[in-house]
Design an enzyme around this catalytic site. Structure first.
Site, PDB file in Angstrom:
ATOM      1  N   ASP A 298     -12.072 -37.694  20.183  1.00 23.94           N
ATOM      2  CA  ASP A 298     -13.125 -36.702  19.913  1.00 23.94           C
ATOM      3  C   ASP A 298     -14.111 -37.273  18.891  1.00 23.94           C
ATOM      4  O   ASP A 298     -14.158 -36.823  17.738  1.00 23.94           O
ATOM      5  CB  ASP A 298     -12.478 -35.403  19.398  1.00 23.94           C
ATOM      6  CG  ASP A 298     -13.515 -34.307  19.185  1.00 23.94           C
ATOM      7  OD1 ASP A 298     -14.580 -34.352  19.826  1.00 23.94           O
ATOM      8  OD2 ASP A 298     -13.258 -33.394  18.357  1.00 23.94           O
ATOM      9  N   CYS A 338     -19.759 -34.923  22.174  1.00 24.04           N
ATOM     10  CA  CYS A 338     -20.492 -33.759  21.669  1.00 24.04           C
ATOM     11  C   CYS A 338     -21.977 -34.093  21.487  1.00 24.04           C
ATOM     12  O   CYS A 338     -22.700 -33.376  20.805  1.00 24.04           O
ATOM     13  CB  CYS A 338     -19.890 -33.254  20.356  1.00 24.04           C
ATOM     14  SG  CYS A 338     -19.904 -34.472  19.047  1.00 24.04           S
TER      15      CYS A 338
HETATM   16  N1  SAH Z   1     -11.496 -33.686  16.351  1.00 18.80           N
HETATM   17  C1  SAH Z   1     -11.989 -33.095  15.139  1.00 18.80           C
HETATM   18  C2  SAH Z   1     -13.487 -33.251  14.957  1.00 18.80           C
HETATM   19  C3  SAH Z   1     -13.979 -34.676  15.007  1.00 18.80           C
HETATM   20  S1  SAH Z   1     -15.485 -34.941  14.187  1.00 18.80           S
HETATM   21  C4  SAH Z   1     -11.573 -31.626  15.097  1.00 18.80           C
HETATM   22  O1  SAH Z   1     -10.945 -31.134  16.042  1.00 18.80           O
HETATM   23  O2  SAH Z   1     -11.880 -30.970  14.107  1.00 18.80           O
HETATM   24  C5  SAH Z   1     -15.598 -36.664  14.208  1.00 18.80           C
HETATM   25  C6  SAH Z   1     -14.750 -37.387  13.182  1.00 18.80           C
HETATM   26  O3  SAH Z   1     -14.835 -38.765  13.460  1.00 18.80           O
HETATM   27  C7  SAH Z   1     -15.199 -37.237  11.726  1.00 18.80           C
HETATM   28  O4  SAH Z   1     -14.153 -36.698  10.974  1.00 18.80           O
HETATM   29  C8  SAH Z   1     -15.534 -38.667  11.261  1.00 18.80           C
HETATM   30  O5  SAH Z   1     -15.105 -38.932   9.928  1.00 18.80           O
HETATM   31  C9  SAH Z   1     -14.732 -39.493  12.235  1.00 18.80           C
HETATM   32  N2  SAH Z   1     -15.235 -40.853  12.491  1.00 18.80           N
HETATM   33  C10 SAH Z   1     -16.521 -41.259  12.613  1.00 18.80           C
HETATM   34  N3  SAH Z   1     -16.569 -42.575  12.933  1.00 18.80           N
HETATM   35  C11 SAH Z   1     -15.284 -43.008  13.016  1.00 18.80           C
HETATM   36  C12 SAH Z   1     -14.674 -44.258  13.342  1.00 18.80           C
HETATM   37  N4  SAH Z   1     -15.406 -45.334  13.636  1.00 18.80           N
HETATM   38  N5  SAH Z   1     -13.328 -44.337  13.349  1.00 18.80           N
HETATM   39  C13 SAH Z   1     -12.568 -43.252  13.059  1.00 18.80           C
HETATM   40  N6  SAH Z   1     -13.099 -42.045  12.749  1.00 18.80           N
HETATM   41  C14 SAH Z   1     -14.428 -41.916  12.737  1.00 18.80           C
END
Ligand code: SAH
Length: 394
Positions: A298, A338
Site C-alpha cells: 500500500d 492511491c
Molecule cells: N497502509 C497504511 C497507509 C500507507 S501510507 C495504512 O493502512 O494506514 C504510505 C506509507 O508508506 C507511509 O507511512 C510512508 O512512510 C511509507 N513509505 C513511503 N516510502 C516508503 C519506502 N520507500 N519504503 C517503505 N515505506 C515507505
C-alpha cells in the site's frame, strides 16, 4: 449577483451543464481585476446565464463550484452541506461503539470541493485544499460542533501542507475549537493512536477500512508482510484474523513507533508481530523467497501529478514484480495505488506487466476501491482515486 462575476467563453459551459464542478483557466473570457484568491464568485455563460457559485483560485482549476444555483455561501450553507454529509455516514452506520473513525467530508464527493473532514471520536480534523475553504474554516468549525447527531468537541485545522503554497496563506496547524483529548480512535473494534498533530494526512488512513476487513478473512494461518504499514492498520486485522506471524514495514521510524504502540493497545506482548523501519524496495530485495504467503503493498501516491505518470507506472510495476518474485506458492497479494493521476486500467496494466515478468500464474480474486465514506460524485469521476487488487499467486 453580489459576488464578483466570472464570464465563460462561448461554449465552455458544457461540462458545467453536466454538473462537473471545475472551471479551468482556459474556459474563462473575463473576470474583474479586483478578484482575489479565495473569493466567492458567480459563474455565468458568455451571454450572462447564471451557472453557479464557487471558490476562485489561481491555477489550472480556477473555480470550484459549490452550488449550481444562486445560493449564498455562508455559515448556513456549510451547516446544511455538513448535515447532508453526516446523514450519509449515519446511513453507513459508521459511528458506533466499536467504530468512531471515518471521513465526514470527501471534497467533491460531498459537494464541498477543496474540503476534507475526518472524524476521530469527538475530534474533527479539517484539511483545506483551496484558499476559499481556508477562509471558510471558522464557519466550517462552528457548523461541525453544532451538528445534530454527533458530539464534536474539538476541531483541529491541518492545512499547512495542503494549501497551494503560492497563495501565501501561511496556514498554521492548530485547534480552532477545543484542544487535545484522547487520540485513540476505534475502527471495527481495533484501537489506533491517531497522530493528527504531526502524522501524515489527517493522522490515519480511514480509506482502507473495508479492505483491511477483507484482509482479516484471508489471514488465517498465514505469514503476513504488511508493506508501507504506517500506523499498522492491516497488521491488526491480520492478527485478529488468526495470522501465524505479521511483519510490518515502513521507511519512517515514526510510523514504526506508532505501529508498535498500536500493537500494545490491541495485542499486548503478542510475539507474532515484528516491525521493521526499512525501505520497501530494499526489504523485498533482501528477504528470502517464500517467507510470506500474504503480502500487502500500500505505497504512497507514486504520481501526485499527471506529469509523473510514466515514472509512477514504472514504480508500481517494479514494486509488484518484487512481490510476485518472492511470495510463496498459494500466496495472496493485496496491492494498491492511491494516485489520483493513475486510473484503474493503468494500474491493472502495471500489475499485469509485473505478473508476466515473474511468469507465475496469477488470478484476480477481488477488485478494490475506496469505501462509501469516500463517495464519488457521479459527475466528477476524478474523485475515484483508490484502486486495489487481491491476487492469488500459484
Ligand atoms: N497502509 C497504511 C497507509 C500507507 S501510507 C495504512 O493502512 O494506514 C504510505 C506509507 O508508506 C507511509 O507511512 C510512508 O512512510 C511509507 N513509505 C513511503 N516510502 C516508503 C519506502 N520507500 N519504503 C517503505 N515505506 C515507505
Amino acid at each position: 449577483m453580489s459576488n464578483p462575476v466570472i464570464t465563460l467563453k462561448r461554449g465552455k459551459e458544457d461540462s458545467l451543464n453536466r454538473f462537473h464542478p471545475w472551471v479551468f483557466s482556459g474556459a474563462i473570457a473575463k473576470m474583474p481585476e479586483s478578484i482575489e484568491e479565495g473569493d466567492i464568485v458567480d459563474v455565468v455563460t458568455h451571454d450572462g446565464r447564471h451557472i453557479g457559485v464557487g471558490h476562485y483560485q489561481i491555477g489550472s482549476i480556477m473555480v470550484r463550484i459549490l452550488d449550481f444555483g444562486a445560493t449564498t455561501i455562508d455559515g448556513n450553507f456549510f451547516a446544511t452541506r455538513l448535515d447532508e454529509a453526516l446523514k450519509l455516514r449515519k446511513a453507513l452506520r459508521l459511528d458506533r461503539d466499536d467504530n468512531n473513525a471515518y471521513r465526514l467530508v470527501h471534497g467533491e464527493g460531498d459537494f464541498l470541493p477543496g474540503l476534507i473532514v475526518d472524524i476521530y471520536g469527538n475530534t474533527a480534523v479539517i484539511q483545506a485544499h483551496s484558499p476559499g475553504m481556508h477562509f471558510a474554516r471558522n464557519d466550517i468549525a462552528d457548523a461541525l460542533v453544532s451538528l445534530d447527531g454527533i458530539n464534536i468537541k474539538n476541531v483541529y485545522y491541518k492545512s499547512e501542507t495542503t494549501l497551494p503554497y503560492k497563495a501565501h496563506l501561511d496556514a498554521q496547524n492548530d485547534y480552532i475549537i477545543g484542544g487535545f483529548e484522547t487520540n485513540v480512535a476505534i475502527e471495527n473494534g481495533l484501537k489506533f493512536h491517531v497522530d493528527w498533530l504531526k502524522g501524515q494526512k489527517t493522522g490515519f488512513f480511514v480509506d482502507q477500512r473495508d479492505n483491511r476487513s477483507l484482509l482479516e478473512h484471508f489471514a488465517y494461518g498465514r505469514k503476513v508482510l504488511n508493506m508501507f504499514c504506517y500506523t499498522g492498520g492491516f497488521s491488526f486485522y491480520a492478527m485478529r484474523g488468526g495470522a501465524e506471524l505479521v511483519h510490518s514495514v515502513d521507511s519512517s521510524a515514526k510510523a514504526i513507533t506508532l505501529t508498535d504502540a498500536n500493537v500494545e493497545l490491541n495485542f499486548p506482548g503478542d510475539a507474532r508481530h515484528k516491525s521493521f523501519a526499512e525501505d520497501a524496495f530494499k526489504f523485498l530485495d533482501t528477504m528470502e523467497k517464500d517467507n510470506y504467503d500474504l503480502i500487502v503493498l500500500d505505497p504512497p501516491a507514486f504520481a501526485k501529478h499527471r506529469s509523473a505518470l510514466k515514472n509512477a507506472l514504472r514504480g508500481y510495476q517494479r514494486l509488484n514484480a518484487k512481490a510476485f518474485e518472492k511470495i510463496s506458492s498459494g500466496g495472496i497479494l493485496f496491492t494498491f495505488s492511491c494516485s489520483q493521476a493513475v486510473n484503474k486500467d493503468q494500474f491493472r496494466l502495471a500489475v499485469f506487466s509485473a505478473a508476466a515478468q515473474s511468469r507465475r500464474k496469477v488470478r484476480i480474486l477481488h477488485q478494490l476501491t475506496q469505501p462509501a465514506d469516500h463517495p464519488i460524485n457521479i459527475y466528477h469521476p476524478e474523485g475515484e482515486y483508490l484502486k486495489g487488487l487481491i491476487l492469488y499467486v500459484e
